[in-house]
Design an enzyme around this catalytic site. Structure first.
Site, mmCIF file in Angstrom:
data_model
loop_
_atom_site.group_PDB
_atom_site.id
_atom_site.type_symbol
_atom_site.label_atom_id
_atom_site.label_comp_id
_atom_site.label_asym_id
_atom_site.label_seq_id
_atom_site.Cartn_x
_atom_site.Cartn_y
_atom_site.Cartn_z
ATOM 1 N N SER A 251 -3.726 4.963 9.873
ATOM 2 C CA SER A 251 -4.835 5.214 8.956
ATOM 3 C C SER A 251 -5.863 4.096 9.037
ATOM 4 C CB SER A 251 -4.285 5.308 7.534
ATOM 5 O OG SER A 251 -5.267 4.930 6.615
ATOM 6 N N LYS A 252 -7.117 4.489 8.852
ATOM 7 C CA LYS A 252 -8.191 3.489 8.880
ATOM 8 C C LYS A 252 -8.076 2.534 7.710
ATOM 9 C CE LYS A 252 -12.105 5.035 11.458
ATOM 10 N NZ LYS A 252 -13.531 5.204 11.508
#
Ligand code: GLU
Length: 486
Positions: A251-252
């Site tokens: 995930s960013k």
């Protein structure tokens, strides 16, 4: 120099993601290994999502890792480099337009006057069918009659199959029926990603496109466009994305997705490079994991890129970081920890370079990340109290007090203040007391550092100096005495 030309083409809509860094590294290593050129191209056509701050964060990430580009846009006062610029898509709009018009002229693309409402209505009614524009085969007179009405340019997807020979994925085939006649130029004249990326790769003479496999489905469109435009196809290599420790797409938002998080956490760029190289590439030397950048440049081959997604493995990263820390020269290590100590407000400037080097030397083998230098050395720069609670319980009792009193006497009469002399003197004391050295070491360490673990005791005692050591032992004795009175 070979004719190999590789590129990284990030959209600067965020920081430098670890996955982008991995893609950049593979391109860079391949270019270096083959004596070619590595290019940075910013895919910044989406003005709304592009922010100069992100451009900066991204380029700074590359710089920190040591991934330098041979050709690329202006950054940090260094002017644009390379003969194939500009290297920002926002400055290449005319080129995309010209190529789209060429496809129009050659009948490989067409103007589509369908409105958004018409297209949306089609998709709603027939969600499983591909959109077929009524303008695909419209008579020229009908098109002419529309004059300057807003129109997109659509690529005429040919009949048949598209085939890609991908270095990692092998042969991939697509039935072209799966593809709409996709837009290449929006009604406002802006190019769509697929056109821009192909035109740039072609005009910049890119020979190898190494990128994440999230672009594999796009590759079909890219191959079709290359063929239609008549440019030679680069060699593609689509590598898998990185997954987190649970096997989900990284995930960013995760701490560490931004490469610079690792810098801030005390990791060496050398270790991050080594680690991300292993997130999709294996050495032909079985089980070998430690690589310097130069070694990676020598060993890297596209053939050994792996097809399965790698999971982020924090333990391995920490291990590699420790290995890279140990490998630095002591002076280099010292220079990397000094800013960290200074940021803590420790007065390192008051110390001699020799003293600082010795401190570095006794800690270098002990810490997994640079930031941990603070807890290894803070007692050199500030008072040791409060003492670690568990240590007090274990070592500051009656026995500890007797030990420290005896050590105080030995230290006070030692003039040759070196770790060796101190060690021998305390060993002799232990022998006289009929006890082991360790029994003495623990309370001394707690008295001198406030902690139960740290660098070698006699080495740190030497560096603290006689005066400080005597004062700290006296303070510890006073502390124990006060405890006893409670
Ligand atoms: N701009 C694309 C991205 O950031 C890269 C496209 C490509 O490598 O072809 O994912």
């Amino acid at each position: 120099m070979s004719n190999t030309r590789c590129r990284i083409a990030p959209s600067p809509s965020g920081f430098l993601h670890i996955g982008t860094a991995k893609t950049a590294l593979y391109n860079w290593l391949f270019a270096k290994k083959t004596g070619g050129v590595f290019i940075l191209r910013l895919e910044d056509t989406d003005a709304e999502r592009t922010d100069e701050q992100y451009v900066h964060g991204m380029c700074e990430g590359f710089r920190w890792l040591g991934i330098e580009w041979d050709e690329g846009p202006e950054f940090g006062g260094v002017p644009e480099k390379g003969a194939y610029g500009p290297y920002r898509q926002s400055q290449r709009r005319e080129l995309y337009r010209a190529e789209a018009l060429r496809l129009l002229d050659e009948g490989k693309a067409y103007k589509c006057f369908c409105t958004k409402e018409e297209i949306d209505a089609f998709r709603k009614d027939r969600p499983h069918d591909r959109f077929m524009s009524p303008w695909r085969d419209a008579a020229p007179s009908k098109v002419a009659a529309m004059g300057d009405a807003p129109s997109a340019v659509r690529f005429k997807v040919p009949e048949g199959e598209t085939v890609l020979h991908d270095v990692i994925q092998g042969e991939v085939r697509w039935n072209n029926r799966e593809y709409d006649d996709f837009v290449i130029l929006k009604p406002n004249g802006d190019p769509i990603f697929h056109l821009a990326v192909v035109v740039d790769d072609a005009h910049m003479k890119i020979t190898h496109v190494i990128r994440g496999d999230d672009h594999l489905t796009n590759a079909a469109r890219h191959v079709m466009l290359f063929e239609a435009l008549g440019f030679p196809l680069p060699q593609y290599a689509h590598h898998p994305l990185v997954h987190d420790e649970q096997g989900r797409k990284l995930s960013k938002r995760m701490h560490g997705a931004n490469v610079l998080d690792w810098r801030d956490d005390g990791y060496l760029p050398e270790a991050i490079i080594n680690y991300i190289a292993l997130l999709g590439w294996t050495s032909e030397e079985e089980n070998r994991e430690f690589f310097t950048l130069d070694e990676l440049k020598d060993h890297f081959t596209l053939e050994r890129l792996t097809k399965s997604a790698a999971r982020f493995d924090r333990k391995k990263l920490d291990w590699l970081n420790g290995q890279h820390i140990r490998r630095l020269s002591v002076e280099d290590f010292r220079d990397r920890i000094l800013p960290i100590l200074e940021a803590q407000g420790f007065d390192v400037r008051a110390r001699t370079p020799e003293w600082l080097t010795r401190v570095a030397e006794i800690c270098q083998g002990k810490i997994p990340t640079l930031n941990q230098i603070v807890q290894q050395t803070d007692f050199f720069f500030r008072p040791v109290t409060p003492y670690e609670e568990a240590g007090v319980k274990k070592h500051f009792h009656m026995d500890g007090r007797l030990c420290l009193e005896a050590v105080l006497g030995v230290f006070a009469s030692t003039d040759d203040w070196t770790s060796k002399t101190l060690h021998d003197a305390v060993q002799a004391l232990a022998d006289r007391m009929g006890t082991g050295l360790r029994k003495l070491v623990h309370p001394i360490r707690l008295a001198l550092t406030g902690k139960t673990v740290g660098p070698g005791l006699f080495e740190l005692a030497e560096l603290l100096g006689k005066k400080t050591c005597l004062e700290r032992i006296e303070d510890a004795l006073a502390y124990i005495a006060a405890l006893d009175e409670l």
